[in-house]
Design a protein around this motif. Structure first.
Motif, PDB file in Angstrom:
ATOM      1  N   SER A  18       0.764  -1.035   0.071  1.00  0.00           N
ATOM      2  CA  SER A  18       0.060   0.043  -0.031  1.00  0.00           C
ATOM      3  C   SER A  18       0.737   1.151   0.009  1.00  0.00           C
ATOM      4  CB  SER A  18      -0.976   0.110   1.191  1.00  0.00           C
ATOM      5  OG  SER A  18      -1.868  -1.098   0.947  1.00  0.00           O
ATOM      6  N   ASP A  19       2.016   1.314   0.661  1.00  0.00           N
ATOM      7  CA  ASP A  19       2.674   2.284   0.713  1.00  0.00           C
ATOM      8  C   ASP A  19       3.528   2.605  -0.706  1.00  0.00           C
ATOM      9  OD1 ASP A  19       4.392   0.201   1.157  1.00  0.00           O
ATOM     10  OD2 ASP A  19       5.199   1.055   3.222  1.00  0.00           O
ATOM     11  N   SER A  20       3.530   1.518  -1.287  1.00  0.00           N
ATOM     12  CA  SER A  20       4.160   1.684  -2.639  1.00  0.00           C
ATOM     13  C   SER A  20       3.153   2.348  -3.615  1.00  0.00           C
ATOM     14  CB  SER A  20       4.546   0.190  -3.169  1.00  0.00           C
ATOM     15  OG  SER A  20       5.742  -0.340  -2.549  1.00  0.00           O
ATOM     16  N   VAL A  21       1.975   2.062  -3.426  1.00  0.00           N
ATOM     17  CA  VAL A  21       0.825   2.792  -4.165  1.00  0.00           C
ATOM     18  C   VAL A  21       0.981   4.233  -3.769  1.00  0.00           C
ATOM     19  CG1 VAL A  21      -1.408   2.914  -4.423  1.00  0.00           C
ATOM     20  CG2 VAL A  21      -0.596   0.780  -4.119  1.00  0.00           C
ATOM     21  N   ILE A  22       1.198   4.506  -2.490  1.00  0.00           N
ATOM     22  CA  ILE A  22       1.173   6.150  -2.272  1.00  0.00           C
ATOM     23  C   ILE A  22       2.446   6.285  -3.126  1.00  0.00           C
ATOM     24  CG2 ILE A  22       1.717   7.757  -0.506  1.00  0.00           C
ATOM     25  CD1 ILE A  22      -0.025   5.855   1.358  1.00  0.00           C
TER      26      ILE A  22
END
Length: 308
Positions: free
Chosen positions: A186-190
């Protein structure tokens, strides 16, 4: 009496043998609701809030250890049949028939309960001219028919709960945009959305919706949360905040559920009780999810939208 004596001895021998066999096959449980160690499986989309739940539970119960394995939801489903996994936490909800099948197959008691309500937040680059969407526009982004070539980005290369929701509840059989990107976390999505002006990210709100969390505040400096048109025909464009999750005004909501499978009242039951209890529910509330087992008062406040 003498004739009965051999039969009595024989019955006692059978009874002792059966007891010894049962002792050998009966598992030796080393955990209780407030002690011991167990392993659970949780959807990686909910890592921030589950990490906090475990941290507080272990702090309140010294001597306990909850070993959590974060996985895509598709792998959590497989863990339902893994006898070394006591609990699965995700958006999976079993039917009564499925619960009975699992209980019979695994020889366990199955307890299932929704404990919080989550939302899928839509995030865009700060330079993006698009930050207001209705669900028809969201679907057109996902299918690649939007007026601009926007790239949908998801949290995982396998089927997470977010991807499953998009496929099952939004696309409903339509083909996903071939330009869609699967980030590893998810933090990679951000980070991808922060670096790509035409990207649109889809993540669980617990990763981005808590302005009191220092890490999430840093995320909110990189991206902005889009407003979606509410479910009612006259509804305004709204954010995935708790008041809008409570009555499902926000169009992309889902329930977070635990599925507990224990053969005895052990640490899994203790952690389940904590999740649905006052402290666990307060942790969900502070993570900006909607608590599922406790009622909290919502008071009207002035929202500083510039900080979101």
């Amino acid at each position: 009496m003498r004739k009965a004596y051999p039969w009595l001895c024989w019955c006692l021998l059978i009874l002792l043998t059966a007891c010894e066999a049962n002792k050998r096959t009966r598992p030796d449980f080393t955990d209780t609701p407030t002690s011991g160690s167990i392993t659970i499986s949780a959807d990686i989309s909910f890592k921030p809030v589950i990490d906090e739940q475990i941290k507080v539970f272990e702090s309140n119960n010294p001597g306990t250890k909850i070993n959590v394995q974060y996985k895509p939801e598709s792998d959590c489903v497989k863990d339902l049949w893994n006898d070394s996994i006591r609990m699965v936490i995700s958006t999976i909800a079993l039917t009564e028939s499925e619960k009975a099948t699992l209980a019979d197959s695994m020889n366990v008691v199955v307890d299932q309960l929704p404990i919080a309500r989550d939302a899928i937040a839509v995030i865009v680059n700060p330079m993006s001219p698009d930050s207001l969407f209705d669900m028809n526009e969201i679907k057109s982004i996902l299918t690649g028919t939007y007026s601009r070539p926007l790239i949908p980005v998801f949290d995982g290369i396998k089927t997470t709960s977010t991807i499953r929701y998009i496929l099952d509840s939004v696309l409903r059989g339509e083909t996903l945009n071939p330009a869609a990107v699967a980030a590893s976390t998810s933090d990679s999505v951000i980070n991808y959305v922060a670096q790509t002006p035409n990207a649109v990210g889809f993540i669980g709100v617990s990763w981005i919706g808590n302005p009191e969390d220092s890490k999430q505040r840093s995320f909110l400096k990189k991206v902005k949360i889009a407003y979606l048109k509410g479910n009612n025909s006259d509804e305004k464009y709204i954010l995935p905040v708790q008041a809008n999750l409570y009555d499902r005004k926000y169009p992309m909501t889902r329930d977070l559920t635990y599925i507990l499978k224990e053969t005895h009242v052990g640490l899994g039951n203790g952690f389940a009780s904590f999740l649905r209890g006052e402290i666990g529910q307060l942790i969900f509330k502070r993570a900006y999810l909607m608590p599922g087992r406790r009622f909290f008062i919502f008071r009207p406040v002035r929202l500083n939208e510039d900080s979101i």
